[in-house]
Design a protein around this motif. Sequence first.
Motif, PDB file in Angstrom:
ATOM      1  N   THR A   1       0.817  -1.207   0.000  1.00 57.73           N
ATOM      2  CA  THR A   1       0.000   0.000   0.000  1.00 57.73           C
ATOM      3  C   THR A   1       0.849   1.255   0.000  1.00 57.73           C
ATOM      4  O   THR A   1       0.666   2.157  -0.828  1.00 57.73           O
ATOM      5  N   VAL A   2       1.797   1.332   0.932  1.00 55.01           N
ATOM      6  CA  VAL A   2       2.608   2.543   1.078  1.00 55.01           C
ATOM      7  C   VAL A   2       3.448   2.779  -0.179  1.00 55.01           C
ATOM      8  O   VAL A   2       3.517   3.899  -0.700  1.00 55.01           O
ATOM      9  N   ALA A   3       4.089   1.731  -0.679  1.00 53.71           N
ATOM     10  CA  ALA A   3       4.922   1.876  -1.874  1.00 53.71           C
ATOM     11  C   ALA A   3       4.089   2.287  -3.085  1.00 53.71           C
ATOM     12  O   ALA A   3       4.532   3.099  -3.910  1.00 53.71           O
ATOM     13  N   SER A   4       2.874   1.738  -3.203  1.00 47.82           N
ATOM     14  CA  SER A   4       1.998   2.100  -4.323  1.00 47.82           C
ATOM     15  C   SER A   4       1.605   3.570  -4.255  1.00 47.82           C
ATOM     16  O   SER A   4       1.551   4.255  -5.288  1.00 47.82           O
ATOM     17  N   VAL A   5       1.323   4.059  -3.053  1.00 47.47           N
ATOM     18  CA  VAL A   5       0.981   5.474  -2.885  1.00 47.47           C
ATOM     19  C   VAL A   5       2.149   6.348  -3.314  1.00 47.47           C
ATOM     20  O   VAL A   5       1.992   7.311  -4.083  1.00 47.47           O
ATOM     21  N   ILE A   6       3.337   6.043  -2.825  1.00 47.15           N
ATOM     22  CA  ILE A   6       4.523   6.836  -3.156  1.00 47.15           C
ATOM     23  C   ILE A   6       4.790   6.790  -4.659  1.00 47.15           C
ATOM     24  O   ILE A   6       5.057   7.819  -5.294  1.00 47.15           O
ATOM     25  N   GLY A   7       4.674   5.605  -5.240  1.00 47.37           N
ATOM     26  CA  GLY A   7       4.901   5.477  -6.676  1.00 47.37           C
ATOM     27  C   GLY A   7       3.925   6.305  -7.490  1.00 47.37           C
ATOM     28  O   GLY A   7       4.309   6.948  -8.474  1.00 47.37           O
ATOM     29  N   SER A   8       2.653   6.306  -7.094  1.00 46.51           N
ATOM     30  CA  SER A   8       1.638   7.047  -7.848  1.00 46.51           C
ATOM     31  C   SER A   8       1.905   8.546  -7.850  1.00 46.51           C
ATOM     32  O   SER A   8       1.523   9.254  -8.786  1.00 46.51           O
ATOM     33  N   LEU A   9       2.576   9.040  -6.809  1.00 49.96           N
ATOM     34  CA  LEU A   9       2.881  10.467  -6.729  1.00 49.96           C
ATOM     35  C   LEU A   9       3.891  10.897  -7.785  1.00 49.96           C
ATOM     36  O   LEU A   9       3.980  12.086  -8.118  1.00 49.96           O
ATOM     37  N   PHE A  10       4.654   9.949  -8.311  1.00 47.18           N
ATOM     38  CA  PHE A  10       5.644  10.257  -9.340  1.00 47.18           C
ATOM     39  C   PHE A  10       5.095  10.085 -10.755  1.00 47.18           C
ATOM     40  O   PHE A  10       5.782  10.414 -11.728  1.00 47.18           O
ATOM     41  N   ALA A  11       3.879   9.562 -10.882  1.00 50.13           N
ATOM     42  CA  ALA A  11       3.356   9.223 -12.203  1.00 50.13           C
ATOM     43  C   ALA A  11       3.207  10.453 -13.096  1.00 50.13           C
ATOM     44  O   ALA A  11       3.616  10.439 -14.265  1.00 50.13           O
TER      45      ALA A  11
END
Length: 454
Positions: free
Chosen positions: A277-287
């Motif tokens: 969950t946490v990694a997916s959130v952080i990754g989406s912020l860079f999209a």
Amino acid sequence: MSALTERITNKEKLGFGLGDAASHIVFDSSVAILAYFYTNIYGLSPAVMGTLFLVVRILDAITDPIMGAIADQTKSRWGRFRPWLLIICVPFAVSCVLVYSTPDFGQTAKIVYAVLAYIFMTIMYTAINIPYCSLGAAITADPQDNLSLQSWRFAIAPIGGAMGTALILPLADFIAPGDRATGMQWAMGIFGVIGCLMFLTCFLTTRERITPVKEENMNILRDVRILMKNDQWRILSVYNLAMLCGVVVRGSLLVYFVQYVLHQGSGIISIFMLATTVASVIGSLFAKSLGTWMCKIRASVWVNVLSALVGLLFFVLPTEYWIPAFIVHIALNLLQGINAPLQWSMITDANNYGEWKTQRRITGMNIAANIFVIKLGVAIGGALTGWGLAWFGYQAGVEQQSAEAIRGVLILFTVLPAIFYLITAFSIRYYRLTEDRMNDIIGDLRQSKFQTQS
């Protein structure tokens, strides 16, 4: 300001994102927990579980386009898509409880119950998720604003994903120590209520700005024929199918990998789930930044190639310690967090392109078709998981698995998803809706110009 280009507020982006958080309670638990629930708690064999996932999803071939067509034809003071969030949110919550219930039936009756409960949940998910996903294309048509909207969506969606994955086992054990079946039923009941409130918030905080160019009576076959003329949608279908197969196979096997390959218990399993969950959130912020810097298409190619390569590292890591695998797991989910907003932004672009090409805006049908392909990927991924476990001799409900079964978990968890990610990367290379081209298309739509008139 034109409705096609009107900027949307952060409040609306937040409310829109909460709708997907509610959807991910069901979607993520179906990917990461439901296979484990059916084999280790409910008592289904892996082969039966895999077949269940595949057969029930065949129903979506009927319900998805029907729901898309119904949503397209809905007329209300709230728009075409928002009313369904209000109507279906309570049945959606009920379906969460029914699927995670373990009735005291014989084996045949339990299989029948599992099929019926899973069918009900998929219908409720279709009835609320297709209008929700269509809503994004009705909020804004601006490519950059849409990518921002989707980035917010996938930064918030993992909240629901965490409920359906990382939090369900600890909460179940807290509610009913020693009785995980009862605990999971109550946990999903609580999460279902929270999901219902999230959908209501999404309904209250969003507004539909984009309307069809022309209204016509509902005709599903006509809309399907129009959809098939959209060559970019066809490319995205291959992309979505392959991506979801990879995501589901790895997601479904994560619990098995941590328990049987890394030899860790529910506490470490929950840590892995929470890291997802946490990694997916952080990754989406860079999209958004990555998609703007190197274009969405190139970004998606590289993200999927790297996902394949990083995932293969699990195959060579030492299994005596769980930390190295945990670090690789975080890196992999950072990449997947980037992928999701890019994916849905391209789906919206393909919808606008389809209107420009055919002079017909079939948002609901377009989204329904994409979601059907995504669900088909979920079904195939789930079926491959169950059948693969059965092939390698995994025994349902048995604490000690054979060396061959454990080796099978490792192979299925690493090699199979990598193949699907490489197919995903290859297919999206043929997608042609760059930002410059989409800006031209949106400019034409703003002036009511279409491909045949350009």
